[in-house]
Scaffold this motif. Structure first.
Motif, PDB file in Angstrom:
ATOM      1  N   UNK A  85     -10.023  -3.319  -7.700  1.00 23.67           N
ATOM      2  CA  UNK A  85     -10.011  -2.264  -6.681  1.00 23.67           C
ATOM      3  C   UNK A  85      -9.445  -0.954  -7.230  1.00 23.67           C
ATOM      4  N   UNK A  86      -8.696  -1.032  -8.315  1.00 21.69           N
ATOM      5  CA  UNK A  86      -8.166   0.186  -8.933  1.00 21.69           C
ATOM      6  C   UNK A  86      -9.321   1.077  -9.396  1.00 21.69           C
ATOM      7  N   UNK A  87     -10.372   0.471  -9.942  1.00 16.68           N
ATOM      8  CA  UNK A  87     -11.528   1.256 -10.378  1.00 16.68           C
ATOM      9  C   UNK A  87     -12.263   1.875  -9.198  1.00 16.68           C
ATOM     10  N   UNK A  88     -12.246   1.207  -8.076  1.00 20.28           N
ATOM     11  CA  UNK A  88     -12.970   1.682  -6.888  1.00 20.28           C
ATOM     12  C   UNK A  88     -12.187   2.775  -6.150  1.00 20.28           C
ATOM     13  N   UNK A  89     -10.899   2.551  -5.933  1.00 23.34           N
ATOM     14  CA  UNK A  89     -10.111   3.457  -5.101  1.00 23.34           C
ATOM     15  C   UNK A  89      -8.988   4.175  -5.830  1.00 23.34           C
ATOM     16  N   UNK A  90      -8.861   3.986  -7.139  1.00 26.89           N
ATOM     17  CA  UNK A  90      -7.793   4.643  -7.897  1.00 26.89           C
ATOM     18  C   UNK A  90      -7.859   6.153  -7.825  1.00 26.89           C
ATOM     19  N   UNK A  91      -9.040   6.700  -7.596  1.00 22.82           N
ATOM     20  CA  UNK A  91      -9.196   8.152  -7.497  1.00 22.82           C
ATOM     21  C   UNK A  91      -8.494   8.777  -6.305  1.00 22.82           C
ATOM     22  N   UNK A  92      -8.071   7.956  -5.367  1.00 21.60           N
ATOM     23  CA  UNK A  92      -7.311   8.495  -4.237  1.00 21.60           C
ATOM     24  C   UNK A  92      -5.906   8.918  -4.651  1.00 21.60           C
ATOM     25  N   UNK A  93      -5.431   8.373  -5.780  1.00 20.20           N
ATOM     26  CA  UNK A  93      -4.081   8.717  -6.225  1.00 20.20           C
ATOM     27  C   UNK A  93      -4.055  10.125  -6.804  1.00 20.20           C
TER      28      UNK A  93
END
Length: 173
Positions: free
Chosen positions: A77-85
């Motif tokens: 999920x880091x690859x999917x939603x990590x861009x929110x950081x």
């Protein structure tokens, strides 16, 4: 106190429950909080993302690149939603693999304690609280878990949460 948190996982992992408990912790502290959830195909194992905004925000959604903390219930999920950081954001990841994040083998710890796999989310939450990356401390989260968990699950939930805090204290993950 202001903090934007995303919780990323898949259906059935408890991302929505973690979001609710973070919101309850903020309310217990008397801090304004907004939450939102995206379920999608969650009941079929699809990705779930929830957002918690603590402090004086006007809208519930965390913009891309603006989250202070990300709780990733699965490494992928880091690859999917990590861009929110945001650039200085902290990723807390359920993974046995080292990386540029605060990683903890939450699932391995939960299973090692004889707990159900779903309690890995509480190991991760305890680890994040123990690392001091959340707006609140472990005491308030522990009380929220104790208060809002069905009685038959309280003991295992607190055991998982405590194991995550212990891993943070011991410097492991």
């Amino acid at each position: 106190m202001r903090q934007q948190i995303i919780v990323s996982g898949v259906g059935g992992q408890g991302a929505v429950t973690l979001t609710r408990w973070l919101g309850e912790a903020a309310m217990a502290l008397g801090v304004p909080v907004l939450t939102s959830e995206t379920h999608g195909m969650a009941q079929r194992g699809g990705t779930v993302i929830s957002m918690v905004k603590v402090g004086g925000y006007h809208g519930p959604l965390v913009p891309w690149g603006a989250a202070d903390v990300g709780l990733f219930l699965r490494e992928d999920n880091l690859a999917v939603h990590g861009g929110y950081l945001k650039a200085a954001g902290v990723a807390v990841v359920n993974t046995p693999n080292p990386g540029p994040y605060l990683g903890i083998d939450a699932l391995g710890i939960a299973l090692g304690l004889g707990l159900k796999p779903v309690t890995a989310n509480l190991v991760l939450l305890g680890y994040a609280a123990g690392q001091g990356v959340l707006f609140c401390g472990a005491e308030v989260l522990g009380e929220v878990i104790r208060t809002h968990t069905p009685a038959r699950f309280v003991e295992d939930s607190l055991k998982a949460f405590g194991a995550g805090m212990a891993a943070a204290r011991e410097g492991g993950g």
